[in-house]
Design a protein around this motif. Structure first.
Motif, short mmCIF file in Angstrom:
data_model
loop_
_atom_site.label_atom_id
_atom_site.label_comp_id
_atom_site.label_asym_id
_atom_site.label_seq_id
_atom_site.Cartn_x
_atom_site.Cartn_y
_atom_site.Cartn_z
N SER A 98 17.71 -76.10 35.11
CA SER A 98 17.88 -77.47 34.52
C SER A 98 19.12 -77.95 35.35
CB SER A 98 18.13 -77.22 33.29
OG SER A 98 19.58 -76.75 32.79
N GLN A 99 19.72 -77.22 36.19
CA GLN A 99 20.89 -77.83 36.85
C GLN A 99 20.72 -77.47 38.29
OE1 GLN A 99 24.36 -76.54 34.91
NE2 GLN A 99 24.00 -77.76 32.99
N GLU A 100 21.27 -76.43 38.97
CA GLU A 100 21.39 -75.86 40.43
C GLU A 100 20.07 -75.86 40.79
OE1 GLU A 100 24.17 -72.71 41.77
OE2 GLU A 100 24.26 -72.40 39.59
N GLY A 101 19.14 -75.31 40.25
CA GLY A 101 17.80 -75.23 40.61
C GLY A 101 16.73 -76.18 40.18
N ALA A 102 17.27 -77.33 39.77
CA ALA A 102 16.16 -78.32 39.19
C ALA A 102 15.20 -78.54 40.14
CB ALA A 102 17.13 -79.45 38.81
N ASP A 103 15.48 -78.51 41.68
CA ASP A 103 14.22 -78.76 42.50
C ASP A 103 13.60 -77.99 43.25
OD1 ASP A 103 15.30 -81.60 42.14
OD2 ASP A 103 16.78 -81.60 43.49
N ASP A 104 13.93 -76.45 42.71
CA ASP A 104 13.45 -75.44 43.42
C ASP A 104 11.71 -75.55 43.20
OD1 ASP A 104 15.88 -74.53 43.91
OD2 ASP A 104 15.81 -72.58 43.04
N PRO A 105 11.12 -75.27 44.17
CA PRO A 105 9.52 -75.13 44.13
C PRO A 105 8.82 -74.20 43.09
CG PRO A 105 10.14 -74.23 46.28
CD PRO A 105 11.54 -74.76 45.65
N ILE A 106 9.70 -73.00 43.13
CA ILE A 106 9.19 -72.01 42.15
C ILE A 106 10.22 -71.78 40.98
CG2 ILE A 106 8.55 -69.48 41.96
CD1 ILE A 106 7.79 -69.64 44.95
N GLN A 107 9.77 -71.63 39.78
CA GLN A 107 10.82 -71.26 38.56
C GLN A 107 10.30 -70.05 38.15
OE1 GLN A 107 10.58 -74.76 36.00
NE2 GLN A 107 12.03 -75.76 37.21
N ILE A 108 11.32 -69.33 37.48
CA ILE A 108 10.97 -68.04 36.83
C ILE A 108 11.50 -68.23 35.34
CG2 ILE A 108 11.84 -65.55 36.72
CD1 ILE A 108 12.87 -65.90 39.68
N GLU A 109 10.40 -67.34 34.61
CA GLU A 109 10.79 -67.69 33.18
C GLU A 109 10.16 -66.15 32.67
OE1 GLU A 109 8.99 -69.98 29.09
OE2 GLU A 109 8.04 -70.37 31.12
N ILE A 110 10.97 -65.47 31.64
CA ILE A 110 10.83 -64.37 31.00
C ILE A 110 10.50 -64.82 29.47
CG2 ILE A 110 11.68 -62.01 30.55
CD1 ILE A 110 13.44 -62.39 32.88
N PRO A 111 9.21 -65.02 29.02
CA PRO A 111 8.95 -65.16 27.71
C PRO A 111 9.52 -64.18 26.63
CG PRO A 111 6.97 -65.16 29.14
CD PRO A 111 7.97 -64.62 29.88
N ARG A 112 9.86 -64.82 25.59
CA ARG A 112 10.49 -63.95 24.49
C ARG A 112 9.32 -63.08 24.11
NH1 ARG A 112 15.22 -65.84 22.84
NH2 ARG A 112 15.73 -68.05 23.37
N GLY A 113 9.87 -61.92 23.57
CA GLY A 113 8.85 -60.81 22.97
C GLY A 113 8.46 -59.84 24.22
N GLY A 114 8.89 -60.07 25.47
CA GLY A 114 8.62 -59.02 26.52
C GLY A 114 9.61 -59.31 27.70
N TYR A 115 9.35 -58.60 28.82
CA TYR A 115 10.35 -58.41 29.90
C TYR A 115 9.72 -58.64 31.22
CZ TYR A 115 12.93 -56.13 25.97
OH TYR A 115 13.58 -55.94 24.95
N VAL A 116 8.08 -59.13 30.97
CA VAL A 116 7.50 -59.34 32.29
C VAL A 116 7.88 -60.89 32.82
CG1 VAL A 116 5.25 -59.50 33.54
CG2 VAL A 116 5.74 -57.71 31.79
N PRO A 117 8.28 -60.98 34.04
CA PRO A 117 8.57 -62.49 34.44
C PRO A 117 7.32 -63.29 34.61
CG PRO A 117 8.98 -61.12 36.22
CD PRO A 117 8.77 -59.87 34.85
N HIS A 118 7.17 -64.58 34.43
CA HIS A 118 6.21 -65.25 34.79
C HIS A 118 6.88 -66.47 35.91
CE1 HIS A 118 3.60 -64.89 31.23
NE2 HIS A 118 4.09 -63.77 31.52
#
Length: 460
Positions: A98-118
């Motif tokens: 939301s700040q430093e990487g707001a313009d990054d072409p790829i974003q990383i998310e780790i959904p709640r309830g698990g540890y596999v990144p999307h």
């Protein structure tokens, strides 16, 4: 909140491997993660395993072994370090994108309830386009729970349902009532705390004091107490040392139980020892700390007492909330303190004054007024001392009962007497020496009222 908005998900494969790997490294090297070694390791490990197709290895037990050095037979139900850091990692990722990487072409998310990144977005050089422009995401407020604890306000981690069956029905009802009351009081007083801490009345010496504890170039860890430990100590009739607390052996089969004969089954004692509760007062004070202007959520962190590691404690400034019985880390500064919390043979707590000065009592304990109509007096202590490692300072806020701890916290955060005290001890060069303050307050319905300093010590 999803940090990816409606951007398409990228599947890890040989074509996306390099771009995703570079993104993960860039995030780990960012300012948002600059003082979070464990979060960097966790992020890179999760991404590496996912890119390698080893998602079956991304479960709590294995992550605890691979990232945090836990033994292969450790119990994640007792040691929640993976859950704690995963919660913080999700928050840091959201803050970064939301700040430093707001313009990054790829974003990383780790959904709640698990540890596999999307992974979301577009690979560099791709001709794909999105109908939705990935604008910045407003960062959510980082609450005490999200900084280092789990979602419930007064219960740090929910325990397996079968453990609830071990509690006698009446005790379970009491605990639930206390948790509900804590939540209500926390929400009711939230607006009051915001007003108190956002005012411009904080003096220069107070700002200076907090800049010592929350410096820009060193991490500060706020450690809340372990109310489950207090319940165990009450029923078991013995205090757990910091060494025993770190080893966790007391959470196995207890060797002796001397109090509450009707409730002293081994199962109950173990159940209480393994619960992860913190008090409403601890949460309220930690919330106040996180709203100080000197607080930096990308650098500082809030942890449950059981999740602090000795190596992290040695390298940090620490703010310890609760007495030694609830927060064994207070033992780090106990040897040099004049006012010490003790327990008599009946189980009642009191402060011993090791070297009473003129006008001081050798002992301070909870007292009721003789008329029986006024609120009983309780005591709290504020201690500011060097970390024994020599690499930081420790602020301890404790007391008799929760109201005593609350009195200590409110004195430091909201009463002008603290500013006057700091000004009186500040050295000519502007530095603030180590000190101890013993505070008297009235306990009204479990909350403290206006506080009075009854004794103090200042290190030369």
């Amino acid at each position: 909140m999803s940090i990816a908005l409606d951007r398409p998900e990228i599947q890890p494969n040989p074509e996306s491997h390099v771009a995703i790997n570079e993104t993960a490294k860039r995030v780990a090297a960012s300012q948002t993660f600059s003082r979070s070694d464990q979060l960097r390791r966790l992020l890179l490990h999760l991404c590496k395993q996912s890119l390698a197709g080893r998602e079956d290895q991304l479960h709590e037990q294995q992550i605890g072994v691979d990232v945090f050095g836990r033994p292969r037979d450790y119990d994640p139900g007792i040691d929640g370090i993976v859950r704690t850091h995963a919660t913080r990692l999700r928050q840091r990722l959201e803050l970064y994108f939301s700040q430093e990487g707001a313009d990054d072409p790829i974003q990383i998310e780790i959904p709640r309830g698990g540890y596999v990144p999307h992974f979301y977005g577009h690979l560099p050089g791709s001709n794909e386009s999105s109908d939705v422009s990935p604008g910045p995401v407003a960062p959510t407020e980082i609450t005490p729970q999200e900084l280092g604890m789990s979602e419930p306000v007064s219960q740090v981690e929910q325990e397996p349902k079968q453990r609830l069956k071990l509690l006698p029905p009446f005790l379970g009802g009491v605990l639930l009532a206390l948790l509900a009351a804590g939540l209500f009081l926390h929400l009711r007083q939230d607006s009051i705390l915001r007003k108190e801490l956002s005012s411009d009345e904080r003096t220069d010496v107070e700002h200076h004091f907090w800049s010592i504890l929350l410096p820009t170039k060193q991490r500060t860890r706020v450690i809340t107490g372990d109310s489950g430990l207090v319940m165990y100590e009450t029923f078991a009739g013995r205090e757990i040392s910091l060494s025993d607390y770190l080893q966790g052996s007391y959470r196995g089969t207890p060797t002796s139980l001397t109090r509450s004969p009707k409730l002293t089954s081994e199962e109950l004692a173990v159940d209480l020892a393994n619960r992860r509760y913190t008090s409403e007062v601890d949460l309220r004070l930690s919330s106040m700390i996180s709203r100080l202007p000197e607080w930096n959520p990308s650098r500082d962190e809030l942890l449950f007492a059981r999740d602090l590691r000795p190596s992290d404690a040695n390298e940090s400034n620490l703010i310890l909330i609760g007495s030694r019985q609830a927060n064994p880390w207070v033992s780090l500064i106990d040897p040099g303190m004049n006012f010490l919390l003790r327990q008599d043979e009946t189980g009642a707590f009191y402060y011993v004054n090791k070297n009473p000065q003129r006008g001081e009592n050798p002992r301070y304990e909870v007292q009721s007024k003789s008329s029986g109509l006024e609120a009983p007096m309780t005591y709290g202590d504020v201690a500011f001392a060097p970390n024994p490692s020599g690499k930081g300072m420790i602020l301890s806020l404790g007391g008799l009962w929760m109201s005593g701890t609350e009195a200590a916290g409110r004195f430091v955060f909201t009463e002008k007497g603290f500013s006057e005290f700091l000004r009186s001890i500040q050295r000519p060069d502007g530095s603030i020496p180590p000190f101890e303050i013993l505070i008297e307050s009235h306990s009204l319905d479990g909350s403290s009222t206006q506080s009075t300093v009854v004794a103090r010590r200042v290190k030369k």
